[in-house]
Design a protein around this motif. Structure first.
Motif, PDB file in Angstrom:
ATOM      1  N   LYS A 124       0.057  -9.450  22.703  1.00 13.63           N
ATOM      2  CA  LYS A 124       1.310  -9.048  22.583  1.00 13.63           C
ATOM      3  C   LYS A 124       1.651  -9.548  21.034  1.00 13.63           C
ATOM      4  O   LYS A 124       2.295  -8.661  20.256  1.00 13.63           O
ATOM      5  N   LYS A 125       1.431 -10.445  20.684  1.00 12.21           N
ATOM      6  CA  LYS A 125       1.508 -11.213  19.295  1.00 12.21           C
ATOM      7  C   LYS A 125       0.909 -10.141  18.232  1.00 12.21           C
ATOM      8  O   LYS A 125       1.601 -10.035  17.349  1.00 12.21           O
ATOM      9  N   VAL A 126      -0.391  -9.735  18.664  1.00 13.05           N
ATOM     10  CA  VAL A 126      -1.029  -8.948  17.657  1.00 13.05           C
ATOM     11  C   VAL A 126      -0.382  -7.628  17.458  1.00 13.05           C
ATOM     12  O   VAL A 126      -0.137  -7.054  16.448  1.00 13.05           O
ATOM     13  N   ALA A 127       0.222  -7.112  18.389  1.00 13.96           N
ATOM     14  CA  ALA A 127       0.818  -5.728  18.615  1.00 13.96           C
ATOM     15  C   ALA A 127       2.225  -6.010  17.875  1.00 13.96           C
ATOM     16  O   ALA A 127       2.444  -5.115  17.017  1.00 13.96           O
ATOM     17  N   MET A 128       2.760  -7.085  18.019  1.00  6.69           N
ATOM     18  CA  MET A 128       4.027  -7.201  17.379  1.00  6.69           C
ATOM     19  C   MET A 128       3.991  -7.337  16.194  1.00  6.69           C
ATOM     20  O   MET A 128       4.657  -6.769  14.935  1.00  6.69           O
ATOM     21  N   ALA A 129       3.031  -8.041  15.459  1.00  8.18           N
ATOM     22  CA  ALA A 129       2.599  -8.497  13.976  1.00  8.18           C
ATOM     23  C   ALA A 129       2.544  -7.231  13.396  1.00  8.18           C
ATOM     24  O   ALA A 129       2.769  -6.946  12.241  1.00  8.18           O
TER      25      ALA A 129
END
Length: 369
Positions: free
Chosen positions: A203-208
């Protein structure tokens, strides 16, 4: 007159970060782990405060919550059961994306201007180091004045100096491309099994990645889809709330949706990033039922995956697989899948996942895919 001396005064370093900002950084992490559950995130924050004494008597967790309300990070709302509750706002969702971007992209090596380049020359900002004759349509800011004046002196002499269009040369630049990317995230049950949280880093990768593309590469497009038994798109604002379900892994459904989305894009350069930790174990049949097999690699299911990879290759859509599992037989599947697509594969685990995806995204922009 007083004798003033100049010099350097060394003092003990005093951190200027406010207590609110410190707590906000921790809160951003916790709200991502709890999939947007404010109450659970605050409970964790209170436990951390007890263990590490983050706050003091002048500024407590309750003060922090009040500041979150005043600054527009949270709002009161009525839950479906009729009770009041607290929900994060759009401001918090954007702050989480920025926080993730700083965590991941801030670690990368700085190099060049970061614009998307190809091997082809054309309109751009990064100079190739070569000069070429001026052409109609070139901007004046591209003209190399030193070299152009030199040509004018050689061609016309110094006594009667004049400059014509034929004397002008320009600094050649890399052509900047536009990219359409689909990021596929595995939300099958195995993403939280074995005592390891794999969905939160995804999720963090997608948001970033979403934050970087919207702020740095505004002409690029990013679509995010999730896949379990089925596959469906998710909005950027939905990412903090993304959770794993009791699903098998229908990789074929994810690839079908990704290719359908990319077929509507006008950009010439298209790619698929896929984050997964498990083997494909599910297919949706024509009658709407599901064919599932979690025991090893099912040839029917893997065969469909290979066919989809080859189909994407024919459409000039490379697939980069980030495999966060170390089982040799699963890695063999990914190698065969990658061979069918002639794409790329990374067997990364969770450490460094974000950095690898960001570097791969930027590297892909430097060539015509």
């Amino acid at each position: 007159m007083a004798n003033y001396r100049k010099g350097i005064v060394f003092k003990t370093y005093q951190e200027n970060t406010s207590l609110f900002d410190k707590l906000l950084d921790i809160f951003m992490e916790l709200i991502t782990h709890t999939s947007g559950d404010f109450d659970e995130a605050i409970d964790w924050l209170r436990e951390l405060d007890k263990a590490y004494e983050i706050t003091n008597e002048d500024y407590t967790i309750d003060d922090f919550i009040e500041d979150l309300k005043k600054k527009g990070y949270i709002r009161e709302e009525i839950k479906p059961d009729g009770n009041s509750g607290v929900k994060i706002t759009n401001k918090t969702e954007q702050a989480i994306r920025k926080h993730a971007l700083e965590q991941i992209f801030g670690k990368l090596r700085r190099g060049g201007s970061g614009k998307h380049k190809t091997k082809q020359t054309g309109i751009g900002e990064d100079k190739t180091g070569d000069l070429r004759d001026f052409q109609f349509g070139d901007g004046f800011d591209q003209v190399s004045m030193t070299e152009s004046f030199k040509n004018a002196q050689i061609n016309h002499g110094i006594d009667e100096f004049q400059m014509s269009e034929n004397d002008l040369v320009v600094n050649d630049t890399h052509h900047q491309t536009q990219m359409s990317t689909v990021l596929m995230i595995d939300i099958s049950h195995s993403m939280i099994l074995y005592g390891e949280d794999r969905i939160t880093p995804a999720k963090k990768v997608a948001m970033a990645l979403a934050e970087m593309i919207t702020t740095k590469y505004a002409k690029d497009t990013l679509d995010i889809i999730v896949f379990g038994n089925d596959s469906w798109p998710v909005k950027i604002g939905d990412l903090p709330y993304l959770q794993v379900g009791p699903y098998h892994t229908n990789t074929v459904a994810g690839l079908q949706l990704a290719m359908k989305i990319l077929s509507r894009k006008r950009n010439a350069n298209k790619q698929i990033f896929m984050i997964t930790d498990g083997k494909p174990s599910c297919l949706k049949l024509a009658d709407g039922s599901y064919y599932k097999n979690s025991a090893g690699l099912d040839e029917t299911i893997t065969g469909k995956c290979y066919n989809m990879a080859a189909q994407a290759r024919k459409l000039n859509i490379p697939i980069t697989t980030f495999m966060i599992a170390s089982d040799p037989y699963l890695q063999q599947f990914v190698r065969q899948f990658t061979k069918s697509n002639q794409g790329r594969a990374y067997f990364s685990g969770l450490k460094g996942l974000g950095e690898m995806i960001f570097e791969d995204y930027e590297n892909n922009k430097r060539k015509k895919l």
